[in-house]
Design an enzyme around this catalytic site. Structure first.
Site, PDB file in Angstrom:
ATOM      1  N   LYS A   1       0.836  -1.192   0.000  1.00 37.23           N
ATOM      2  CA  LYS A   1       0.000   0.000   0.000  1.00 37.23           C
ATOM      3  C   LYS A   1       0.873   1.245   0.000  1.00 37.23           C
ATOM      4  O   LYS A   1       1.947   1.277   0.628  1.00 37.23           O
ATOM      5  CB  LYS A   1      -0.911  -0.031   1.225  1.00 37.23           C
ATOM      6  CG  LYS A   1      -1.950   1.079   1.300  1.00 37.23           C
ATOM      7  CD  LYS A   1      -2.835   0.886   2.533  1.00 37.23           C
ATOM      8  CE  LYS A   1      -3.865   1.986   2.701  1.00 37.23           C
ATOM      9  NZ  LYS A   1      -4.706   1.785   3.897  1.00 37.23           N
TER      10      LYS A   1
ATOM     11  N   SER B   1      -9.540   1.879   2.941  1.00 40.29           N
ATOM     12  CA  SER B   1      -8.614   2.643   2.123  1.00 40.29           C
ATOM     13  C   SER B   1      -7.562   1.787   1.435  1.00 40.29           C
ATOM     14  O   SER B   1      -6.860   2.273   0.553  1.00 40.29           O
ATOM     15  CB  SER B   1      -7.906   3.711   2.990  1.00 40.29           C
ATOM     16  OG  SER B   1      -7.066   3.115   3.971  1.00 40.29           O
TER      17      SER B   1
ATOM     18  N   SER C   1      -9.978  -0.532   7.202  1.00 37.91           N
ATOM     19  CA  SER C   1      -9.325  -0.295   5.915  1.00 37.91           C
ATOM     20  C   SER C   1      -8.643  -1.510   5.313  1.00 37.91           C
ATOM     21  O   SER C   1      -8.184  -1.458   4.178  1.00 37.91           O
ATOM     22  CB  SER C   1      -8.308   0.845   6.036  1.00 37.91           C
ATOM     23  OG  SER C   1      -8.975   2.076   6.158  1.00 37.91           O
TER      24      SER C   1
END
Length: 471
Positions: free
Chosen positions: A83, A162, A186
């Site tokens: 990420k 996210s 997330s």
């Protein structure tokens, strides 16, 4: 051996490790297969922000280690995506923001551990900008750096956030595994929406230095994978621990069922089919309610504004060339032609009124949220003698540019309590994946992973994404 998209979709890390040990496969071949897959399909998905130009060199070094009998374990030679809020030397780490385009100076602790385990860092994934903590109207899966990541099952639907790109990349076989981060949902939420496994460990098991923060009290990296065993292997590597996932069993266990009924009829049907499956496999399932959710949410949100400002400004000091304060970030966004094109920065403005971390009101808010979150889980586990609580992870994915319909929202108590939570594919609403979350008590990370593996074996509902243009 040549690896097709179907081969990649089915493969597990133990299977790949055996084939590499037997000389049937190389890390170089596996890495090339994933790089080809990214080039082939990511133009549509927009899950991968950048490919590491050294990926093949890393793979070749893994092959040389294996050839001389020096393999570092099950993650050696396995391609992993990270990420884009995880500092990675030589690659941009932006948290989705154009304000952080100057690359970091060093790897985050989790990246250091992955490299030590021999993992091939394949690249970085898109995410909801600033971890979905810039605006309450944020568009899930969108960032000013990467644009809109889409759901691989139905392309006009959200991947949620996210850790959007990490979940989508794994679902679409763009990497064997990926690393996400979670503060509140997330990891597990995008895992549920993309139809993969997502594990949010107990904070502190994985070091969070070098990760763009929301609140260091509970931010944590965690794995996303197509199979529970792969999530467990990646988790062990991120911890710097030896892998161990003893086979779990459903029979004889006791599970609390937090249905969150009434949000969506398809979710209600999925939860009932999950309960039926559990009971067929010898589980005692007891309906429960987790209390205090509204109070937890309100107290936690107020406390997070203070923590976000403090922790982010502390992190920004490690990124020369980027704005150094919340005020400078706000001004950067106001002057940038892209940043505010999709949604605002109300949460950034709210930090201007945030209390310092020494303030008694802040301390009361944090204590209230954490204590009630832990009680909401602990009291239910104790009252019914439960091993885990099961709850719906998500509702059907909404249109990518549409408003969040607010779904069952079951990530909150485990996130605020700092307890482990794992989402596993459990069904579908038409072509859209639905997941269930298994929530454990304090320190029960290994137990929830074992339970998730046993459920996965019994249910076997994961599907390869169909890339449908619309429902």
């Amino acid at each position: 051996m040549q690896l097709s998209a179907a081969d990649l979709d089915r493969a597990t890390i133990p299977l790949l490790a055996r084939r590499m040990a037997d000389g049937e496969l190389t890390s170089s071949g596996l890495t090339r297969a994933y790089l080809y897959r990214i080039a082939e399909v990511d133009r549509v998905l927009r899950a991968v922000l950048a490919v590491d130009p050294t990926a093949l060199c890393q793979a070749e070094e893994s092959d040389r280690r294996r050839a001389r009998g020096a393999s570092r374990g099950p993650m050696d030679g396995i391609p992993v995506l990270l990420k884009d809020n995880i500092d990675t030397e030589g690659l941009a780490t932006t948290a989705g923001s154009r304000a952080l385009r100057v690359p970091p100076r060093a790897d985050a602790e989790v990246v250091t551990r992955l490299r030590a385990a021999g993992a091939v860092v394949l690249g970085k994934t898109n995410m909801t900008e600033w971890g979905n903590f810039r605006s309450p109207q944020a568009t899930s899966g969108w960032s000013a750096v990467g644009g809109q990541t889409v759901n691989p099952h139905v392309l006009d639907r959200t991947p949620c956030g996210s850790s959007s790109g990490s979940a989508v990349a794994v679902a679409a076989s763009l990497a064997q595994v990926a690393v996400g981060t979670e503060t509140n949902g997330s990891i597990v939420s995008p895992a549920g929406h993309s139809g993969v496994v997502g594990f949010k460990p107990t904070p502190g098991r994985v070091g969070n230095s070098g990760i763009v923060p929301i609140t260091s009290l509970r931010d944590t990296a965690g794995p996303l994978a197509r199979h529970v065993v792969d999530a467990a292997i990646l988790q062990a590597a991120m911890e710097g621990a030896d892998f161990s996932l003893t086979p779990g069993t459903l029979r004889g266990t006791r599970v609390g069922v937090w249905r969150r009924a009434g949000f969506d009829a398809e979710v209600d049907r999925m939860m009932q089919s999950t309960v039926d499956l559990l009971r067929e496999n010898g589980v005692t399932a007891v309906d429960v309610e987790l209390r205090h959710q509204d109070v937890i949410h309100a107290a936690d949100r107020a406390a997070m504004a203070a923590e976000f400002r403090h922790d982010l400004e502390q992190y920004l000091r490690t990124r020369p060339g980027a704005p150094g304060t919340m005020r400078e970030l706000i001004e950067f966004n106001e002057d940038d032609p892209v940043e505010l094109s999709r949604f605002g920065q109300e949460l950034f403005h709210d930090t201007g009124n945030a209390r310092p971390l020494t303030d008694p009101v802040y301390r009361h808010q944090r204590r209230t949220a954490t204590d009630l979150a832990r009680r909401s889980i602990d009291e239910v586990l104790a009252a019914h003698g439960l091993d885990v609580v099961v709850a719906p992870t998500n509702g059907p994915a909404w249109p990518a540019r549409g408003a969040d319909p607010a779904g069952p929202r079951t990530a909150l108590p485990a996130a605020v309590a700092g307890y482990p939570n794992v989402s596993v594919p459990a069904g579908f609403a038409g072509p859209l994946p639905l997941g269930v979350s298994f929530i454990g008590g304090h320190g029960a990370d290994d137990e929830v992973l074992r339970f998730a593996a046993a459920f996965e074996e019994a249910s076997r509902v994961r599907r390869t994404p169909a890339f449908l243009p619309s429902v």
